[in-house]
Design an enzyme around this catalytic site. Structure first.
Site, mmCIF file in Angstrom:
data_model
loop_
_atom_site.group_PDB
_atom_site.id
_atom_site.type_symbol
_atom_site.label_atom_id
_atom_site.label_comp_id
_atom_site.label_asym_id
_atom_site.label_seq_id
_atom_site.Cartn_x
_atom_site.Cartn_y
_atom_site.Cartn_z
ATOM 1 N N LYS A 97 0.859 -1.181 0.000
ATOM 2 C CA LYS A 97 0.000 0.000 0.000
ATOM 3 C C LYS A 97 0.892 1.227 0.000
ATOM 4 C CE LYS A 97 -4.558 0.641 0.236
ATOM 5 N NZ LYS A 97 -5.560 -0.204 -0.436
ATOM 6 N N VAL A 198 -24.219 4.648 -0.792
ATOM 7 C CA VAL A 198 -24.538 4.335 -2.186
ATOM 8 C C VAL A 198 -23.715 5.205 -3.129
ATOM 9 C CG1 VAL A 198 -26.807 3.300 -1.859
ATOM 10 C CG2 VAL A 198 -26.605 5.800 -1.970
ATOM 11 N N GLY A 199 -22.416 5.242 -2.853
ATOM 12 C CA GLY A 199 -21.480 5.870 -3.774
ATOM 13 C C GLY A 199 -21.218 4.937 -4.935
ATOM 14 N N LYS A 200 -19.987 4.911 -5.426
ATOM 15 C CA LYS A 200 -19.681 4.114 -6.604
ATOM 16 C C LYS A 200 -20.095 2.655 -6.453
ATOM 17 C CE LYS A 200 -15.768 6.543 -8.713
ATOM 18 N NZ LYS A 200 -14.342 6.390 -9.091
#
Length: 377
Positions: A97, A198-200
């Protein structure tokens, strides 16, 4: 710790070290790299947790961390999680990361991203980067101008585009496997599913659920996101706030927003029999196991988040073979069998699915992992 090395042509400074004393000797990182480019203002940390299964794969997070210590803690935690995600997903990748310290709305620039790309390139393929919070497909295209060790690029640059497409499909696939485990059928028709965020990914998940005949209830802090879902799916119900959603009568709860969604109060309030959502780091005790055990005590089947949301990393990793959506989708469908295996192991051994998932990932690493860290030759 090695001595810092300064590249006189770029003024970029890298400091690398291998598993110093403060790191847990069992779970310590192979390498952590501090990246600084004065000209562009880049301040970044790349953490390679493991290359036992192959080059470390993980996204680049661009975030205004309050301190460098906060950034380091986050990148160490996230990179270790990627080792487990890649192992359980059956990928030939270890975990890594990166974090860029700053406000992406103010500090992001072509110069900064390209400087970062040069640091990625300097690792010689030990780390492959991708999108994360604060970075997007267009950013990966810029980074790609300096290094080939980047996935999640746009389709015109040979990439797979938006990884939320198969992330959402993977969550839906795992949810069906959970339904089969709990109710004996993978059908979600007639089941009530609460989606928090409820984004992408959450938006696309709602589409899969509606198509499957589920009754969907949603909430989101963004009224625009909620309005978009209602415009596309008028039958979807909306509640005000996550607390109200959690206390609703649900069959499945799908956290798809921020991490830490499952704290003790939430776990105790849930009526749902299944928790299966796309959010990262859902257990607020940071993997200590108490909340996973509490879910088990309450008879709630928890699908570990790093298993459920692996569709995105499967999608971007497919770029290394020349991206093919059908092939990638087929691989994501494999999350059904993996979820079945995790839940079966948990039931057989009387342990939480979170612990069972960890065990399966660790077994794969031990069985086929390289004795020595990955080195490009």
């Amino acid at each position: 710790m090695t001595h810092p090395e300064l590249d006189p042509t770029t003024s970029e400074r890298t400091t690398a070290f291998r598993s110093p004393g403060p790191f847990d000797p069992e779970h310590g990182h192979e390498q952590v790299v501090y990246c600084h480019d004065r000209a562009s203002g880049l301040r970044a940390i790349i953490a390679i947790h493991s290359t036992a299964l192959g080059p470390a794969l993980g996204g680049t997070r661009f975030y205004p961390y309050p301190t460098e210590d906060d950034a380091l803690a986050d990148v160490l935690r996230l990179s270790r999680g990627m080792t487990y995600k890649c192992a359980l997903a059956g990928l030939d990748h270890g975990g890594g990361k990166a974090v860029i310290i700053g406000d992406p709305a103010r500090d992001k620039s072509e110069a900064l991203l390209r400087a970062y790309g040069r640091f990625v390139e300097s690792l010689g393929g030990r780390y492959v980067t991708a999108c994360d919070v604060g970075t997007y497909v267009a950013d990966m295209d810029v980074i790609h101008r300096e290094t080939g060790h980047v996935v999640g690029r746009s389709e015109v640059h040979g990439g797979s585009g938006d990884s939320s497409v198969l992330t959402a499909f993977g969550v839906f696939t795992a949810m069906r496997a959970c339904a089969a485990h709990v109710w004996g059928s993978d059908a979600l028709r007639g089941r009530t599913v609460g989606v928090a965020g409820v984004g992408k990914v959450g938006h696309l998940l709602v589409g899969h659920l509606v198509d499957a005949g589920a009754q969907v209830v949603v909430t989101d802090v963004s009224t625009r996101a909620v309005e978009r879902v209602r415009a596309e799916h008028p039958a979807v119900d909306v509640v005000a706030g996550t607390d109200a959603l959690v206390r609703s009568t649900l069959d499945v709860y799908a956290p798809c927003a921020l991490g830490g969604a499952l704290d003790r109060a939430t776990v105790d309030a849930l009526s749902a029999k299944i928790v299966c959502g796309a959010a990262n780091n859902q257990l607020a005790d940071d993997g200590a196991g108490h909340l996973a055990e509490r879910l088990l005590e309450r008879g709630i089947t928890y699908a570990p988040d790093y298993l459920v949301n692996a569709g995105g990393v499967i999608q971007v990793s497919d770029e290394e073979e020349g991206f093919d959506m059908e092939r990638a989708r087929h691989r994501v469908e494999g999350l059904f069998a993996t979820t079945e295996a995790v839940l079966a192991r948990a039931a057989e051994q009387g342990i939480s699915p979170a612990r069972a998932a960890d065990h399966l990932a660790e077994e794969r690493i031990a069985a086929i992992g390289a004795r020595f860290p990955y080195l490009r030759r």
